[in-house]
Structures are given as structure tokens and as C-alpha cells.
Design an enzyme around this catalytic site. Structure first.
Site, PDB file in Angstrom:
ATOM      1  N   SER A 145      -6.215  -2.016   4.606  1.00  0.00           N
ATOM      2  CA  SER A 145      -6.327  -2.348   6.036  1.00  0.00           C
ATOM      3  C   SER A 145      -5.025  -2.042   6.775  1.00  0.00           C
ATOM      4  CB  SER A 145      -6.695  -3.822   6.188  1.00  0.00           C
ATOM      5  OG  SER A 145      -5.695  -4.620   5.599  1.00  0.00           O
ATOM      6  N   GLU A 146      -3.955  -1.824   6.027  1.00  0.00           N
ATOM      7  CA  GLU A 146      -2.673  -1.536   6.674  1.00  0.00           C
ATOM      8  C   GLU A 146      -2.395  -0.031   6.780  1.00  0.00           C
ATOM      9  OE1 GLU A 146       0.305  -5.041   6.342  1.00  0.00           O
ATOM     10  OE2 GLU A 146      -0.276  -4.525   4.321  1.00  0.00           O
TER      11      GLU A 146
ATOM     12  N   ASN B 131       0.835  -1.201   0.000  1.00  0.00           N
ATOM     13  CA  ASN B 131       0.000   0.000   0.000  1.00  0.00           C
ATOM     14  C   ASN B 131       0.864   1.242   0.000  1.00  0.00           C
ATOM     15  OD1 ASN B 131       0.372  -0.176   3.104  1.00  0.00           O
ATOM     16  ND2 ASN B 131      -0.815  -1.991   2.542  1.00  0.00           N
TER      17      ASN B 131
ATOM     18  N   THR C 295      -8.239  -0.992  -0.647  1.00  0.00           N
ATOM     19  CA  THR C 295      -8.082  -2.371  -0.204  1.00  0.00           C
ATOM     20  C   THR C 295      -8.343  -3.354  -1.362  1.00  0.00           C
ATOM     21  OG1 THR C 295      -8.765  -3.889   1.552  1.00  0.00           O
ATOM     22  CG2 THR C 295     -10.508  -2.563   0.589  1.00  0.00           C
TER      23      THR C 295
ATOM     24  N   HIS D 219       6.342  -5.855  -0.270  1.00  0.00           N
ATOM     25  CA  HIS D 219       6.993  -7.092   0.157  1.00  0.00           C
ATOM     26  C   HIS D 219       8.092  -7.439  -0.856  1.00  0.00           C
ATOM     27  CE1 HIS D 219       2.648  -8.106   1.741  1.00  0.00           C
ATOM     28  NE2 HIS D 219       3.231  -7.162   2.454  1.00  0.00           N
TER      29      HIS D 219
ATOM     30  N   HIS E  44       4.644   0.872   1.315  1.00  0.00           N
ATOM     31  CA  HIS E  44       4.819  -0.438   1.962  1.00  0.00           C
ATOM     32  C   HIS E  44       4.702  -1.535   0.913  1.00  0.00           C
ATOM     33  CE1 HIS E  44       4.239  -4.054   4.180  1.00  0.00           C
ATOM     34  NE2 HIS E  44       2.969  -4.157   3.837  1.00  0.00           N
TER      35      HIS E  44
END
Ligand SMILES: [Zn+2]
Length: 266
Positions: A73-74, A29, A44, A95, A93
Site C-alpha cells: 500500500s506504500e 517495502n 502487501t 523502519h 523503505h
């Protein structure tokens, strides 16, 4: 930041995150702080590679929706960073696989191996695991947000932030690139650390050039503690975590007592 421009930028950065494999599916996000009370954020359950400018959510600083789109949601992670760091206007953010491999292996990115990284990012600490979208995650980040511009979250991923979204993305990219080089160098027999005096020179250069402020001397992980560089903000800042990054909590009475002792001793 002007809203239309911010919408364009988030869609553009979302595509980059997806194309560079920093996220898959609906991972990750991104947000921009539009003004004092409004945050523009990715929605989301949406791939960052397929977002549209009119699909983005707007919330207040407590995460309350200000339009008809539901934010990630983060988002709490982003709001924590904006509240703790008024200088920060964008958060990214993701991964990214090499950085996340460090986070999964329980490792910080804190070896002094690349001069450019010391100049522009500093070390990247590893925060304790916290369930995504709960305050476990934000609590574990709290001790590190002030003096770092990028964090690894154990068994989860990475977050980077900056004065604008490009700076946040660049910091995330530096984190990922450093992790990749560190892994490759380990496969070749191990990385050689830069010597102490070289680290100190780089820290002096980055402050003179304005790449990072003196706050980065107070980073709680790795090589800064091995050099002779001193964190002078340590004594000045009541919010500073100790050098192990441990959390300290006080009752209201204890805090008032402590503050009055500090005032009296001056
Ligand atoms: Zn995540």
C-alpha cells in the site's frame, strides 16, 4: 533491469532487511524499476524475510496492477521517487530502529560528524508526518526527493533510493548506522562536528570521485548551509524548494507569468 534477476535481488534484500531488524512483521517495502513503465514491488501483508520470487507484484507507473499480486500500500512513495528522479532505479523503505528513533524524536540526521557519510550520502532530512498509504505522505516528501538520496519520515521510518537496489540498501544501511553512532555519541557526552573546511574538502572529493553529484550541495537540511559551499543549481532549478524546505505553489497563470519574466530578464 532483467525481471528474473530483479526478482532474485528483491527476495535477497528482503531477507537482509529482516535479518538486520530494519523491518519486523510485514513492515517495509522494496521495488525495482524494470523499465520505463513497469515496477516490480514487494507484495502487501508479507514479511520481507519470507518472500518468494514468484510472489512479487508488478505495476505500471500509476500503481495499476499488471499481474495477479497486490503491491504494498506504500507503493505511491516509490512511484513518486521514480517520477521525480529518472536516475533512480530502486527504492528501499523500512523502519530501522535508530533512524526511526530520530524520526520519532523529530530530528533529521544532519550533524556533520562522519566523513564517510558526507562522502556517500550527505544529510538526511526529516519530512512532515503523513498518514501511510495516503498522498499526505507523498506530498510531504516532494520538496526533498530531488537533492537527497535518503529521507526520514516523521513518526514512521526511512526511505533510501539509488541507481540499483544494492545502492538503495547501502544508503539505508548508512542512514541507520549513522543514527546509531549519533545516539551512542550523545550518550557519551555529545558528538564533535567536523570543521567547516573539512566538510568543504569532503564535498569536493565526493564530486570528483563521483560518489554524489553537485545536486547534493542543494540538500535542504543541516550542515551544507553552514559551510561556504554554494548550491549553484538553486538559480537554475524552478522546482527547487527554498532553504527551509517549504512548499511553494502557483496557479497556472502565475507560473506562466513567472517563467516569462525569467525568460525576459535573460
Ligand atoms: Zn512504512
Amino acid at each position: 533491469m532483467e525481471e528474473l534477476l530483479a526478482r532474485k535481488l528483491i527476495v535477497e534484500i528482503g531477507k537482509l532487511l529482516y535479518e538486520r531488524s530494519y523491518v519486523v512483521s510485514s513492515d517495509g517495502n522494496v521495488s525495482i524499476r524494470l523499465d520505463e513503465n513497469r515496477v516490480l514491488a514487494t507484495p502487501t501483508m508479507t514479511s520481507k524475510g519470507r518472500m518468494t520470487e514468484d510472489g512479487l507484484a508488478i505495476t505500471d507507473m500509476d500503481g495499476k496492477a499488471l499481474n495477479d499480486k497486490k503491491a504494498s500500500s506504500e507503493l505511491a512513495m516509490h512511484l513518486l521517487i521514480y517520477k521525480m528522479r529518472p536516475d533512480i532505479k530502486a527504492v528501499c523503505h523500512a523502519h530501522p530502529p535508530h533512524g526511526t528513533a530520530f524520526a520519532v524524536a523529530g530530528l533529521a540526521i544532519d550533524q556533520p560528524i562522519l566523513s564517510e557519510v558526507i562522502l556517500t550520502l550527505g544529510c538526511v532530512p526529516l519530512t512532515d508526518y503523513g498518514t501511510p498509504s495516503t498522498n499526505e505522505l507523498t506530498e510531504s516528501m516532494k520538496p526533498f526527493v530531488e537533492h537527497h538520496n535518503a529521507l526520514l519520515m516523521a513518526n514512521h521510518g526511512a526511505v533510501a533510493y539509488g541507481e540499483d537496489l544494492w545502492q538503495a540498501f547501502d544508503r539505508l544501511e548508512t542512514l541507520e548506522h549513522t543514527a546509531k553512532i549519533a545516539i551512542l555519541s550523545r550518550a557519551l557526552g555529545g558528538a564533535n562536528d567536523l570543521p567547516k573546511d573539512a566538510i568543504e574538502k569532503l564535498i569536493n572529493i565526493r564530486e570528483k570521485a563521483g560518489y554524489l553529484t553537485e545536486s547534493a550541495r542543494c540538500q535542504s537540511c543541516g550542515y551544507l548551509h553552514e559551510s561556504n559551499i554554494i548550491c549553484e543549481l538553486d538559480e537554475k532549478s524552478a522546482n527547487k524548494p527554498n532553504s527551509n524546505g517549504a512548499k511553494v505553489s502557483f496557479t497556472r497563470e502565475e507560473l506562466i507569468d513567472l517563467l516569462s519574466q525569467v525568460t525576459n530578464s535573460r
